[in-house]
Design an enzyme around this catalytic site. Structure first.
Site, short mmCIF file in Angstrom:
data_model
loop_
_atom_site.label_atom_id
_atom_site.label_comp_id
_atom_site.label_asym_id
_atom_site.label_seq_id
_atom_site.Cartn_x
_atom_site.Cartn_y
_atom_site.Cartn_z
N CYS A 278 -94.92 21.06 83.57
CA CYS A 278 -95.62 21.95 82.64
C CYS A 278 -94.58 22.76 81.87
CB CYS A 278 -96.52 22.88 83.46
SG CYS A 278 -97.29 24.20 82.51
N CYS B 61 -103.40 23.19 86.52
CA CYS B 61 -102.89 24.04 85.42
C CYS B 61 -103.34 23.58 84.04
CB CYS B 61 -101.37 24.15 85.47
SG CYS B 61 -100.73 25.12 84.09
N HIS C 256 -95.56 24.03 89.84
CA HIS C 256 -96.78 24.76 90.23
C HIS C 256 -98.04 23.92 90.08
CE1 HIS C 256 -96.32 25.29 85.90
NE2 HIS C 256 -97.65 25.36 85.85
N SER D 84 -94.45 25.81 81.54
CA SER D 84 -94.07 27.00 82.30
C SER D 84 -92.93 26.71 83.27
CB SER D 84 -95.26 27.57 83.07
OG SER D 84 -96.28 27.92 82.16
N HIS E 36 -89.96 26.79 81.13
CA HIS E 36 -89.64 28.21 80.87
C HIS E 36 -88.90 28.81 82.05
CE1 HIS E 36 -91.97 28.00 77.34
NE2 HIS E 36 -93.03 28.70 77.66
N1 APR Z 1 -94.08 25.42 65.83
C1 APR Z 1 -95.00 24.48 66.15
N2 APR Z 1 -94.95 23.75 67.32
C2 APR Z 1 -93.94 23.98 68.16
C3 APR Z 1 -92.93 24.94 67.88
C4 APR Z 1 -93.02 25.67 66.64
N3 APR Z 1 -92.13 26.58 66.31
N4 APR Z 1 -92.04 24.94 68.91
C5 APR Z 1 -92.49 24.02 69.79
N5 APR Z 1 -93.62 23.43 69.35
C6 APR Z 1 -94.44 22.42 70.01
C7 APR Z 1 -93.66 21.33 70.73
O1 APR Z 1 -93.26 20.31 69.84
C8 APR Z 1 -94.66 20.85 71.78
O2 APR Z 1 -95.46 19.78 71.31
O3 APR Z 1 -95.19 23.05 71.05
C9 APR Z 1 -95.54 22.08 72.03
C10 APR Z 1 -95.36 22.70 73.42
O4 APR Z 1 -95.85 21.80 74.38
P1 APR Z 1 -95.21 21.52 75.83
O5 APR Z 1 -93.74 21.68 75.74
O6 APR Z 1 -95.82 20.25 76.33
O7 APR Z 1 -95.69 22.75 76.72
P2 APR Z 1 -97.13 23.02 77.41
O8 APR Z 1 -97.10 22.57 78.83
O9 APR Z 1 -98.19 22.53 76.52
O10 APR Z 1 -97.13 24.62 77.43
C11 APR Z 1 -97.23 25.36 76.22
O11 APR Z 1 -98.39 27.20 77.23
O12 APR Z 1 -98.87 27.65 79.45
C12 APR Z 1 -98.02 27.91 78.39
O13 APR Z 1 -95.92 28.44 79.45
C13 APR Z 1 -96.60 27.47 78.71
O14 APR Z 1 -95.66 28.62 76.83
C14 APR Z 1 -96.05 27.34 77.31
C15 APR Z 1 -97.23 26.84 76.49
ZN ZN Z 2 -98.59 25.31 84.12
#
Ligand code: APR
Ligand code: ZN
Length: 375
Positions: free
Chosen positions: A47, A175, A68, A49, A52
């Protein structure tokens, strides 16, 4: 069972220091103490997170075992544990439900005071750890640490699910599904015919899109800088895709033009202050609802034009779809088993746990929606 009451030696992933790649190590997992259970993990998702946490955006104590979003089987329980027993299929809960604190007693919200995310102690409720590696104490992450063949969790951080649940994929109900789908259908309560924008089309964003579509949104605008995410997003229900890097204007201006005035519901699932502000500014001036899901770095702040607040928009942060985790996650599992929610399109990759590095490469290359690791 021969492991009962004994320390188990098994494989786990350890983050030794900030922003380094995880290393697969032999770790010792102590038996559960009172109020805890030891879980044999079956599957765990990667995920945003966790990423992160590994990067220090969610600050944790090092060295720690990440993870998690997990599904497993209870191996043993400590004294006084009554809600799960050995052999039960369970999900791990990044946000526990203690049923006693001010958050749990309030019908709204779910951010139990016994959570260990913000801030994180990296320890069990009694202030000690159950993991060691090469004689060194290893910290827990979120009291779940699912990137390990065995983990120990407090009883309040684990819940029994239907015995028919398919364990190779059900972990996403721990999650991704509540965080994304739940934000749309349970927190925002997206209305039929409404317009929505989703910032970030990763795992969480994809689950949000599914929720918007399921509740009858007529237009779903998807925003991502990675256009490789667009075909799948369209298949899930996105009607229009925007790449902010290719726009000659701020993305919120584009969203407003496309919808005439702004969307009914905006979701941020990236974790950046600038996209949170863009989500807010994309909302309908009067009744628009802006839902923030992404977790941003500790000192990150955003500012909104104060005049845009008084006209009626709503800004709401949502964690795990506002679901009380222990009460609601088993219901989500049952809803999946009854074909009321389809989690299958949210999982794009499944790899054996020892191919964790390949899984993270795919994640960082933007190739995955959810990659599930199998033990
Ligand atoms: N503008 C648009 N899209 C973006 C940008 C940006 N500046 N930066 C990153 N992205 C896109 C990425 O290309 C990716 O497709 O955001 C998406 C993030 O997805 P994941 O990395 O798969 O993360 P995810 O598990 O979906 O979590 C997203 O939600 O629960 C929270 O902590 C988690 O902050 C995180 C968010
Ligand atoms: Zn999560």
């Amino acid at each position: 069972m021969d492991t009962l009451g004994k320390t188990i030696t098994c494989l786990a992933a350890i983050a030794w220091k900030t922003n380094s790649s995880l290393s697969l190590e032999e770790v010792q997992v102590e038996p559960p103490k009172a109020g805890e259970g030891r879980i044999k993990m079956i599957s765990t998702g990667i995920c945003g997170s966790d990423d992160h946490a590994i990067k220090g955006i969610i600050p944790l104590k090092y060295p720690f075992i990440p993870g998690h979003e997990g599904a497993g089987i209870v191996e043993s329980i400590g004294e006084g544990v009554s809600s799960v027993k050995p052999g039960d299929k369970v999900l791990t809960l990044i946000v526990p439900q203690c049923r006693e604190c001010s958050a749990c007693l309030n019908p709204k919200g779910n951010f139990c005071e016994k959570q260990d995310i913000l801030p994180s102690s990296g320890l069990m409720l009694d202030g000690t750890s159950r993991f060691t590696c090469k004689g060194e104490k290893i910290y827990h992450s979120f009291r779940t640490s699912t990137f390990s063949e065995y983990t120990v969790v407090p009883e309040i951080s684990v819940v029994k699910i239907d015995a028919a649940a398919p364990m190779d994929k059900i972990c996403v109900i721990s999650c991704e599904v509540p965080t994304g789908y739940g934000a749309a259908v349970h927190s925002a309560k997206v209305t039929p015919g409404s317009t929505c924008v989703v910032f970030g089309l990763g795992g969480i964003g994809s689950a949000i899109v599914m929720g918007c579509k399921a509740f009858g949104a007529s237009r779903i605008i998807g925003v991502d800088i990675n256009e490789e995410k667009f075909p799948r997003a369209r298949a899930l229900g996105v009607t229009d895709c925007l790449n902010p890097s290719n726009l000659k204007k701020p993305v919120q201006e584009a969203v407003k033009e496309m919808t005439g005035i702004g969307v009914d519901f905006a979701f941020e699932a990236i974790g950046l202050a600038e996209t949170m502000v863009a989500a807010w500014d994309s909302c309908h001036v009067s009744h628009g609802v802006c839902i923030i899901i992404g977790v941003s770095p500790p000192n990150s702040k955003f500012s909104l034009s104060a005049q845009t607040v008084s006209t009626g928009r709503t800004l709401k942060g949502v964690c795990l779809g506002d679901y009380k985790t222990k009460d609601c996650f088993p219901q989500l599992v049952t809803a999946y088993l009854q074909n009321k929610i389809n989690i299958d399109p949210l999982i794009t990759h499944q790899l054996p746990f020892d191919q964790l590095h390949k899984a993270f490469e795919l994640y960082h290359a933007g190739k995955t929606i959810r990659c599930v690791l199998l033990f």
